[in-house]
Design a protein around this motif. Structure first.
Motif, PDB file in Angstrom:
ATOM      1  N   GLN A 106       0.807  -1.209   0.000  1.00  0.00           N
ATOM      2  CA  GLN A 106       0.000   0.000   0.000  1.00  0.00           C
ATOM      3  C   GLN A 106       0.840   1.259   0.000  1.00  0.00           C
ATOM      4  OE1 GLN A 106      -2.741  -0.969   3.237  1.00  0.00           O
ATOM      5  NE2 GLN A 106      -2.706  -2.933   2.193  1.00  0.00           N
ATOM      6  N   LEU A 107       1.934   1.182   0.636  1.00  0.00           N
ATOM      7  CA  LEU A 107       2.786   2.364   0.673  1.00  0.00           C
ATOM      8  C   LEU A 107       3.494   2.532  -0.663  1.00  0.00           C
ATOM      9  CD1 LEU A 107       4.272   1.946   4.205  1.00  0.00           C
ATOM     10  CD2 LEU A 107       2.801   3.771   3.393  1.00  0.00           C
ATOM     11  N   GLY A 108       3.679   1.409  -1.279  1.00  0.00           N
ATOM     12  CA  GLY A 108       4.429   1.468  -2.513  1.00  0.00           C
ATOM     13  C   GLY A 108       5.876   1.269  -2.127  1.00  0.00           C
ATOM     14  N   HIS A 111       7.961   4.324  -0.801  1.00  0.00           N
ATOM     15  CA  HIS A 111       7.926   4.898   0.533  1.00  0.00           C
ATOM     16  C   HIS A 111       7.945   3.850   1.622  1.00  0.00           C
ATOM     17  CE1 HIS A 111       5.981   8.027  -2.062  1.00  0.00           C
ATOM     18  NE2 HIS A 111       7.028   8.644  -1.578  1.00  0.00           N
ATOM     19  N   ALA A 112       8.211   2.684   1.200  1.00  0.00           N
ATOM     20  CA  ALA A 112       8.239   1.619   2.183  1.00  0.00           C
ATOM     21  C   ALA A 112       9.509   1.688   3.022  1.00  0.00           C
ATOM     22  CB  ALA A 112       8.138   0.276   1.475  1.00  0.00           C
ATOM     23  N   VAL A 113       9.421   2.435   4.035  1.00  0.00           N
ATOM     24  CA  VAL A 113      10.567   2.488   4.930  1.00  0.00           C
ATOM     25  C   VAL A 113      10.048   2.016   6.280  1.00  0.00           C
ATOM     26  CG1 VAL A 113      10.979   4.588   3.714  1.00  0.00           C
ATOM     27  CG2 VAL A 113      10.527   4.680   6.142  1.00  0.00           C
ATOM     28  N   LEU A 180       8.566  -6.486  -7.763  1.00  0.00           N
ATOM     29  CA  LEU A 180       9.769  -6.979  -8.380  1.00  0.00           C
ATOM     30  C   LEU A 180      10.555  -6.042  -9.270  1.00  0.00           C
ATOM     31  CD1 LEU A 180       8.518 -10.559  -8.998  1.00  0.00           C
ATOM     32  CD2 LEU A 180       9.954  -9.665  -7.170  1.00  0.00           C
ATOM     33  N   HIS A 181       9.913  -5.433 -10.173  1.00  0.00           N
ATOM     34  CA  HIS A 181      10.747  -4.668 -11.091  1.00  0.00           C
ATOM     35  C   HIS A 181      11.267  -3.381 -10.540  1.00  0.00           C
ATOM     36  CE1 HIS A 181       6.531  -5.165 -12.155  1.00  0.00           C
ATOM     37  NE2 HIS A 181       6.940  -6.246 -12.772  1.00  0.00           N
ATOM     38  N   GLN A 182      10.356  -2.459 -10.409  1.00  0.00           N
ATOM     39  CA  GLN A 182      10.878  -1.160 -10.049  1.00  0.00           C
ATOM     40  C   GLN A 182      10.023  -0.476  -9.055  1.00  0.00           C
ATOM     41  OE1 GLN A 182      12.001   1.106 -13.573  1.00  0.00           O
ATOM     42  NE2 GLN A 182      13.527   1.604 -12.206  1.00  0.00           N
ATOM     43  N   SER A 183      10.512   0.559  -8.591  1.00  0.00           N
ATOM     44  CA  SER A 183       9.754   1.269  -7.584  1.00  0.00           C
ATOM     45  C   SER A 183       8.747   2.207  -8.205  1.00  0.00           C
ATOM     46  CB  SER A 183      10.717   2.045  -6.740  1.00  0.00           C
ATOM     47  OG  SER A 183      11.901   2.218  -7.453  1.00  0.00           O
ATOM     48  N   GLY A 184       9.002   2.579  -9.382  1.00  0.00           N
ATOM     49  CA  GLY A 184       8.137   3.586  -9.975  1.00  0.00           C
ATOM     50  C   GLY A 184       6.825   3.044 -10.481  1.00  0.00           C
ATOM     51  N   ASN A 187       1.085   4.644 -12.634  1.00  0.00           N
ATOM     52  CA  ASN A 187      -0.181   5.175 -12.149  1.00  0.00           C
ATOM     53  C   ASN A 187      -0.418   4.710 -10.731  1.00  0.00           C
ATOM     54  OD1 ASN A 187      -0.203   2.587 -12.803  1.00  0.00           O
ATOM     55  ND2 ASN A 187      -2.018   2.638 -14.090  1.00  0.00           N
ATOM     56  N   SER A 188       0.503   4.976  -9.969  1.00  0.00           N
ATOM     57  CA  SER A 188       0.421   4.473  -8.605  1.00  0.00           C
ATOM     58  C   SER A 188      -0.756   5.069  -7.842  1.00  0.00           C
ATOM     59  CB  SER A 188       1.701   4.808  -7.872  1.00  0.00           C
ATOM     60  OG  SER A 188       1.939   6.182  -7.988  1.00  0.00           O
ATOM     61  N   ASP A 189      -1.110   6.232  -8.228  1.00  0.00           N
ATOM     62  CA  ASP A 189      -2.191   6.888  -7.507  1.00  0.00           C
ATOM     63  C   ASP A 189      -3.427   6.021  -7.491  1.00  0.00           C
ATOM     64  OD1 ASP A 189      -0.303   8.369  -8.828  1.00  0.00           O
ATOM     65  OD2 ASP A 189      -1.382  10.221  -8.461  1.00  0.00           O
ATOM     66  N   ALA A 190      -3.641   5.429  -8.608  1.00  0.00           N
ATOM     67  CA  ALA A 190      -4.838   4.623  -8.732  1.00  0.00           C
ATOM     68  C   ALA A 190      -4.791   3.446  -7.776  1.00  0.00           C
ATOM     69  CB  ALA A 190      -4.963   4.109 -10.153  1.00  0.00           C
ATOM     70  N   PHE A 191      -3.620   3.145  -7.380  1.00  0.00           N
ATOM     71  CA  PHE A 191      -3.507   1.986  -6.530  1.00  0.00           C
ATOM     72  C   PHE A 191      -3.448   2.284  -5.046  1.00  0.00           C
ATOM     73  CE2 PHE A 191      -2.770  -0.141 -10.424  1.00  0.00           C
ATOM     74  CZ  PHE A 191      -3.244  -1.409 -10.174  1.00  0.00           C
TER      75      PHE A 191
END
Length: 266
Positions: A106-108, A111-113, A180-184, A187-191
DNA sequence: CTGCGAATAT
DNA sequence: CATATTCGCA
């Protein structure tokens, strides 16, 4: 392929952070009798005996808990050293790990720290260190997987320790695709459907102390244990077979998850 | 604080 | 023996 995403999303959505739905991590609480039946209390475990002092990290969710702030602790007022004592070894149960993974999802990955994850998980007793440590291992695990599937070491003869599943715990939780692939996220907002407002302020009730017998080899154990020089393992077991539970499902049949009893602190 | 590697404890 | 935690460093 896309369907996979929708699929995991749906599943994820099903168990979304609706307060009502959110609780079931420590659902089964052991009854005192059962605890006793399990020999809990035979040994001098700080957590199993009536000395409920400071709280061992309990995994619980910030939702309803019958026992809010009031317990009739016999001697809970005078001595609460707490804080300075070592916390019991946290046992990362599949469920707990799932919460962890969900939090990261959820954080993506971006920002997953540790700190954020810890807050999002809202698992009381969890410390930043716990998460940080676990997060590291988790990242390594992901990395390993990618490297493996990419092609890598097919050449030399795999077999020597190149198991796709060196980590059973991590394997027990479905890993969100995009990890797996990348952090970017394009359309992350949608998620980011839902961000609990309570993230920053969770009411914590600590509870549980638990116990079980010494088990190794099984990872179905919800919870923590503490060991000190001279103490015996207070591991606990709950879920039976090794397996592969896909997600939050608990083992169909039950060995009965033993668990914790309420306590208070603070 | 965060990330990472290694040591240490359980 | 596996896993989590602790420690030092970047």
């Amino acid at each position: 392929m896309k369907e996979d995403e929708s699929n995991w999303f749906s599943k994820w959505e099903s168990q979304l952070p609706k307060p009502e739905e959110l609780i079931p991590i420590n659902q089964t609480l052991i009854t005192p009798d059962l605890a006793i039946a399990f020999d809990i209390g035979t040994t001098h475990n700080p957590y199993t005996t009536h000395h409920h002092h400071q709280q061992p990290p309990a995994i619980s969710t910030p939702s309803s808990q019958p026992n809010s702030g009031e317990f009739d602790s016999s001697e809970l007022a005078g001595d609460e050293p707490a804080r300075t004592l070592k916390r019991p070894r946290l046992v990362w149960t599949p469920q707990l790990h799932k919460r962890f993974v969900d939090a990261v999802a959820q954080l993506g990955i971006k920002h997953a720290v540790p700190k954020t994850i810890m807050q999002l998980m809202s698992v009381d007793g969890l410390t930043r260190e716990n998460v940080a440590s676990h997060l590291q291992k988790y990242r390594l695990y992901l990395k390993r997987m990618q490297g493996l599937s990419s092609g890598g070491s097919g050449g030399g003869g795999f077999g020597s320790g190149g198991d796709p599943v060196t980590d059973r715990l991590f394997a027990s939780s479905p890993v969100p695709p995009h990890f797996l692939h990348q952090s970017g996220h394009p359309n992350s907002d949608a998620f980011l459907p839902y961000m609990p407002a309570a993230v920053l302020q969770q009411q914590h009730h600590q509870q549980m102390g638990v116990v079980g017998h010494q088990f190794q080899r099984h990872f179905g154990s919800p919870v923590l244990s503490r060991q000190q020089p001279g103490q015996q393992t207070v591991h606990m077991v709950g879920t039976p077979v090794r397996g592969s539970y896909a997600d939050d499902q608990q083992p169909p049949q039950e060995k009965k998850a033993l668990t914790l009893f309420p306590v208070g602190d603070d």
